[in-house]
Design a protein around this motif. Structure first.
Motif, PDB file in Angstrom:
ATOM      1  N   ILE A  10       0.792  -1.155  -0.054  1.00 56.74           N
ATOM      2  CA  ILE A  10      -0.206   0.017   0.094  1.00 56.74           C
ATOM      3  C   ILE A  10       1.193   1.241   0.025  1.00 56.74           C
ATOM      4  O   ILE A  10       1.834   1.206   0.963  1.00 56.74           O
ATOM      5  N   GLY A  11       0.651   2.304  -0.823  1.00 53.08           N
ATOM      6  CA  GLY A  11       1.581   3.423  -0.993  1.00 53.08           C
ATOM      7  C   GLY A  11       1.022   4.215  -1.854  1.00 53.08           C
ATOM      8  O   GLY A  11      -0.442   4.555  -1.935  1.00 53.08           O
ATOM      9  N   GLY A  12       1.856   5.228  -2.285  1.00 56.89           N
ATOM     10  CA  GLY A  12       1.482   6.269  -3.073  1.00 56.89           C
ATOM     11  C   GLY A  12       2.255   6.407  -4.327  1.00 56.89           C
ATOM     12  O   GLY A  12       3.535   5.857  -4.476  1.00 56.89           O
ATOM     13  N   VAL A  13       1.785   7.115  -5.562  1.00 61.38           N
ATOM     14  CA  VAL A  13       2.449   7.277  -6.677  1.00 61.38           C
ATOM     15  C   VAL A  13       2.489   8.491  -7.277  1.00 61.38           C
ATOM     16  O   VAL A  13       1.457   9.250  -7.093  1.00 61.38           O
ATOM     17  N   ILE A  14       3.375   9.068  -7.834  1.00 59.88           N
ATOM     18  CA  ILE A  14       3.580  10.327  -8.510  1.00 59.88           C
ATOM     19  C   ILE A  14       3.777  10.086 -10.018  1.00 59.88           C
ATOM     20  O   ILE A  14       4.615   9.349 -10.455  1.00 59.88           O
ATOM     21  N   GLY A  15       3.098  10.856 -10.715  1.00 63.25           N
ATOM     22  CA  GLY A  15       3.419  10.752 -12.218  1.00 63.25           C
ATOM     23  C   GLY A  15       3.642  12.053 -12.783  1.00 63.25           C
ATOM     24  O   GLY A  15       3.251  13.077 -12.405  1.00 63.25           O
ATOM     25  N   LEU A  16       4.912  12.194 -13.684  1.00 63.95           N
ATOM     26  CA  LEU A  16       5.368  13.265 -14.080  1.00 63.95           C
ATOM     27  C   LEU A  16       5.516  13.124 -15.631  1.00 63.95           C
ATOM     28  O   LEU A  16       6.204  12.225 -16.165  1.00 63.95           O
ATOM     29  N   ASN A  17       4.827  14.017 -16.406  1.00 60.44           N
ATOM     30  CA  ASN A  17       5.256  14.205 -17.894  1.00 60.44           C
ATOM     31  C   ASN A  17       6.635  14.993 -18.096  1.00 60.44           C
ATOM     32  O   ASN A  17       7.259  15.746 -17.471  1.00 60.44           O
ATOM     33  N   TYR A  18       7.577  13.980 -18.915  1.00 61.97           N
ATOM     34  CA  TYR A  18       8.983  14.236 -18.681  1.00 61.97           C
ATOM     35  C   TYR A  18       9.495  14.876 -20.207  1.00 61.97           C
ATOM     36  O   TYR A  18      10.403  13.769 -20.435  1.00 61.97           O
ATOM     37  N   GLY A  19       8.966  15.582 -20.826  1.00 62.55           N
ATOM     38  CA  GLY A  19       9.240  15.767 -22.128  1.00 62.55           C
ATOM     39  C   GLY A  19       8.165  15.197 -23.190  1.00 62.55           C
ATOM     40  O   GLY A  19       7.373  14.493 -23.022  1.00 62.55           O
ATOM     41  N   THR A  20       8.560  15.268 -24.345  1.00 68.26           N
ATOM     42  CA  THR A  20       7.667  15.040 -25.611  1.00 68.26           C
ATOM     43  C   THR A  20       7.584  13.526 -25.360  1.00 68.26           C
ATOM     44  O   THR A  20       8.546  12.768 -25.673  1.00 68.26           O
ATOM     45  N   GLY A  21       6.387  12.951 -25.031  1.00 68.31           N
ATOM     46  CA  GLY A  21       6.020  11.426 -25.246  1.00 68.31           C
ATOM     47  C   GLY A  21       6.668  10.770 -23.949  1.00 68.31           C
ATOM     48  O   GLY A  21       6.602   9.424 -23.886  1.00 68.31           O
ATOM     49  N   ASN A  22       7.040  11.392 -23.104  1.00 64.22           N
ATOM     50  CA  ASN A  22       7.940  10.836 -21.907  1.00 64.22           C
ATOM     51  C   ASN A  22       6.958  10.933 -20.745  1.00 64.22           C
ATOM     52  O   ASN A  22       6.572  11.744 -20.385  1.00 64.22           O
ATOM     53  N   LYS A  23       7.046   9.803 -19.928  1.00 65.67           N
ATOM     54  CA  LYS A  23       6.323   9.991 -18.511  1.00 65.67           C
ATOM     55  C   LYS A  23       7.184   9.212 -17.563  1.00 65.67           C
ATOM     56  O   LYS A  23       7.807   8.146 -17.780  1.00 65.67           O
ATOM     57  N   LEU A  24       7.191   9.807 -16.065  1.00 68.14           N
ATOM     58  CA  LEU A  24       7.971   9.080 -15.058  1.00 68.14           C
ATOM     59  C   LEU A  24       6.785   8.619 -13.981  1.00 68.14           C
ATOM     60  O   LEU A  24       5.810   9.397 -13.876  1.00 68.14           O
ATOM     61  N   LEU A  25       6.897   7.422 -13.508  1.00 66.65           N
ATOM     62  CA  LEU A  25       6.161   7.106 -12.356  1.00 66.65           C
ATOM     63  C   LEU A  25       7.070   6.751 -11.262  1.00 66.65           C
ATOM     64  O   LEU A  25       7.872   5.758 -11.193  1.00 66.65           O
ATOM     65  N   LEU A  26       6.774   7.238 -10.089  1.00 68.76           N
ATOM     66  CA  LEU A  26       7.603   7.007  -9.047  1.00 68.76           C
ATOM     67  C   LEU A  26       6.658   6.490  -7.848  1.00 68.76           C
ATOM     68  O   LEU A  26       5.923   7.038  -7.366  1.00 68.76           O
ATOM     69  N   TYR A  27       6.814   5.272  -7.319  1.00 68.27           N
ATOM     70  CA  TYR A  27       5.952   4.685  -6.658  1.00 68.27           C
ATOM     71  C   TYR A  27       6.827   4.225  -5.172  1.00 68.27           C
ATOM     72  O   TYR A  27       7.885   3.649  -5.271  1.00 68.27           O
ATOM     73  N   LEU A  28       6.159   4.589  -4.204  1.00 69.03           N
ATOM     74  CA  LEU A  28       6.836   4.324  -2.843  1.00 69.03           C
ATOM     75  C   LEU A  28       5.752   3.691  -2.051  1.00 69.03           C
ATOM     76  O   LEU A  28       4.619   4.306  -1.798  1.00 69.03           O
ATOM     77  N   GLY A  29       5.801   2.608  -1.267  1.00 69.96           N
ATOM     78  CA  GLY A  29       4.977   1.809  -0.692  1.00 69.96           C
ATOM     79  C   GLY A  29       5.344   1.028   0.594  1.00 69.96           C
ATOM     80  O   GLY A  29       6.555   1.083   1.011  1.00 69.96           O
ATOM     81  N   TYR A  30       4.450   0.540   1.385  1.00 69.37           N
ATOM     82  CA  TYR A  30       4.648  -0.212   2.359  1.00 69.37           C
ATOM     83  C   TYR A  30       4.221  -1.629   2.233  1.00 69.37           C
ATOM     84  O   TYR A  30       3.109  -2.155   2.087  1.00 69.37           O
ATOM     85  N   GLU A  31       5.319  -2.570   2.400  1.00 74.90           N
ATOM     86  CA  GLU A  31       4.886  -4.182   2.391  1.00 74.90           C
ATOM     87  C   GLU A  31       4.329  -4.675   3.542  1.00 74.90           C
ATOM     88  O   GLU A  31       5.075  -4.670   4.905  1.00 74.90           O
ATOM     89  N   THR A  32       3.095  -5.138   3.596  1.00 74.50           N
ATOM     90  CA  THR A  32       2.396  -5.584   4.916  1.00 74.50           C
ATOM     91  C   THR A  32       2.571  -6.896   5.229  1.00 74.50           C
ATOM     92  O   THR A  32       2.241  -7.504   6.511  1.00 74.50           O
ATOM     93  N   GLN A  33       2.958  -7.844   4.299  1.00 70.27           N
ATOM     94  CA  GLN A  33       3.307  -9.285   4.510  1.00 70.27           C
ATOM     95  C   GLN A  33       4.756  -9.548   4.910  1.00 70.27           C
ATOM     96  O   GLN A  33       5.742  -9.243   4.112  1.00 70.27           O
ATOM     97  N   LYS A  34       5.011 -10.181   6.158  1.00 74.31           N
ATOM     98  CA  LYS A  34       6.069 -10.194   6.497  1.00 74.31           C
ATOM     99  C   LYS A  34       7.152 -10.986   6.040  1.00 74.31           C
ATOM    100  O   LYS A  34       8.304 -10.973   5.706  1.00 74.31           O
ATOM    101  N   GLU A  35       6.523 -12.058   5.158  1.00 76.12           N
ATOM    102  CA  GLU A  35       7.370 -13.089   4.407  1.00 76.12           C
ATOM    103  C   GLU A  35       7.869 -12.568   2.965  1.00 76.12           C
ATOM    104  O   GLU A  35       8.930 -13.191   2.605  1.00 76.12           O
TER     105      GLU A  35
END
Length: 293
Positions: A251-276
């Motif tokens: 579970i986390g959040g994501v940021i989307g950035l248009n990064y020039g013509t035809g380019n996109k960046l996705l930056l995801y940061l989350g928390y893993e809830t399952q110990k294994e």
């Protein structure tokens, strides 16, 4: 006698003058239509034409080749190359699975848009996926099937089916969902079958920046049979292993950035809830770069 010669010379001169004029006709008018226009109606100005140069005369009246623009090898005035009629894309992901590379395209076959892609990992696995894409306004639904092969072991790796990708692009809101099943036990009993889902929602307060929630999960579907000669599983008690159920929930959040013509960046940061599924800590994340052609 002298008067007769003078009169004869005048007659010969009068007869010879029209013949000389006939050998040197007057130049035609610049605009052929202007000569036939009535005197009281001015002829319209002819359209602008390239001015003839000495180079034209040297080439027999043919236009000289276009001169390249300064600093380029492209001739001035030449149209740019036609864009590709096949929409395509390139994608790179970096996360806890390592570096992953995608490349895909959509081919129009009559009323059907057929999507396909290849997927490569640093572990030697290559996957090919194909399926139709259906678009309804801002919504695109793309069911697919895929097959993976491991070029390190030289063996089939997985049947990746069914797959369902959903995209909703209704600015300022964008939603993306992946749901897929991967079945490997038919080729190797010590490999896990699983159901995987990745879902995120982006809200764009500006045209080039979006932010929103992200949910990712993986469910194990079968009990793995450990290979006796596998050093990675030597000494592991099979009875103590739970091979089914929820294996990962991020579970986390994501940021989307248009990064020039035809380019996109996705930056995801989350928390893993399952110990294994926690490696060294509970942090999960992903960096994604996408280019659309």
């Amino acid at each position: 006698m002298g008067k007769c010669c003078s009169a004869l010379a005048c007659v010969v001169g009068l007869l010879a003058s029209p013949a000389a004029w006939a050998q040197d006709p007057a130049p035609p008018p610049a605009d052929p239509g202007a000569a036939a226009a009535p005197a009281d109606t001015p002829a319209p100005a002819p359209p602008a034409e390239p001015t003839a140069t000495a180079g034209d005369a040297a080439t027999g009246g043919q236009a000289a080749p276009a001169t390249p623009a300064p600093g380029t090898t492209e001739p001035v005035g030449e149209p740019p190359p036609a864009p590709s009629q096949i929409p395509s894309w390139f994608r790179v992901d970096a996360d806890n699975l390592g570096l992953q590379v995608w490349a895909g395209a959509s081919h129009q076959l009559g009323p059907i848009s057929l999507s396909s892609d290849i997927y490569l990992t640093t572990l030697g696995t290559a996957e090919f996926d194909i399926g139709p894409a259906f678009t309804f306004g801002p919504v695109t639904i793309n069911p697919m099937v895929g097959f993976a092969f491991n070029f390190v072991t030289q063996q089939p790796a997985a049947l990746v089916a069914p797959q369902l990708f959903t995209y909703i692009d209704a600015k300022p809101v964008y939603f993306e969902s992946w749901i897929l099943g991967s079945f490997s036990s038919m080729f190797n009993e010590s490999v896990q079958n699983y159901l995987y889902s990745r879902d995120f929602l982006l809200f764009y307060p500006t045209d080039d920046f979006g932010i929103g929630p992200h949910l990712e999960l993986s469910v194990d579907l079968n009990e793995v049979v450990l290979a006796a000669d596998d050093p990675a599983t030597a000494g592991v008690n099979e009875e103590a292993i739970d091979n089914t159920g929820l294996a990962s929930l991020q579970i986390g959040g994501v940021i989307g950035l248009n990064y020039g013509t035809g380019n996109k960046l996705l930056l995801y940061l989350g928390y893993e809830t399952q110990k294994e599924s926690q490696l060294n800590d509970k942090i999960a994340g992903r960096f994604t770069f996408i280019h659309n052609f």
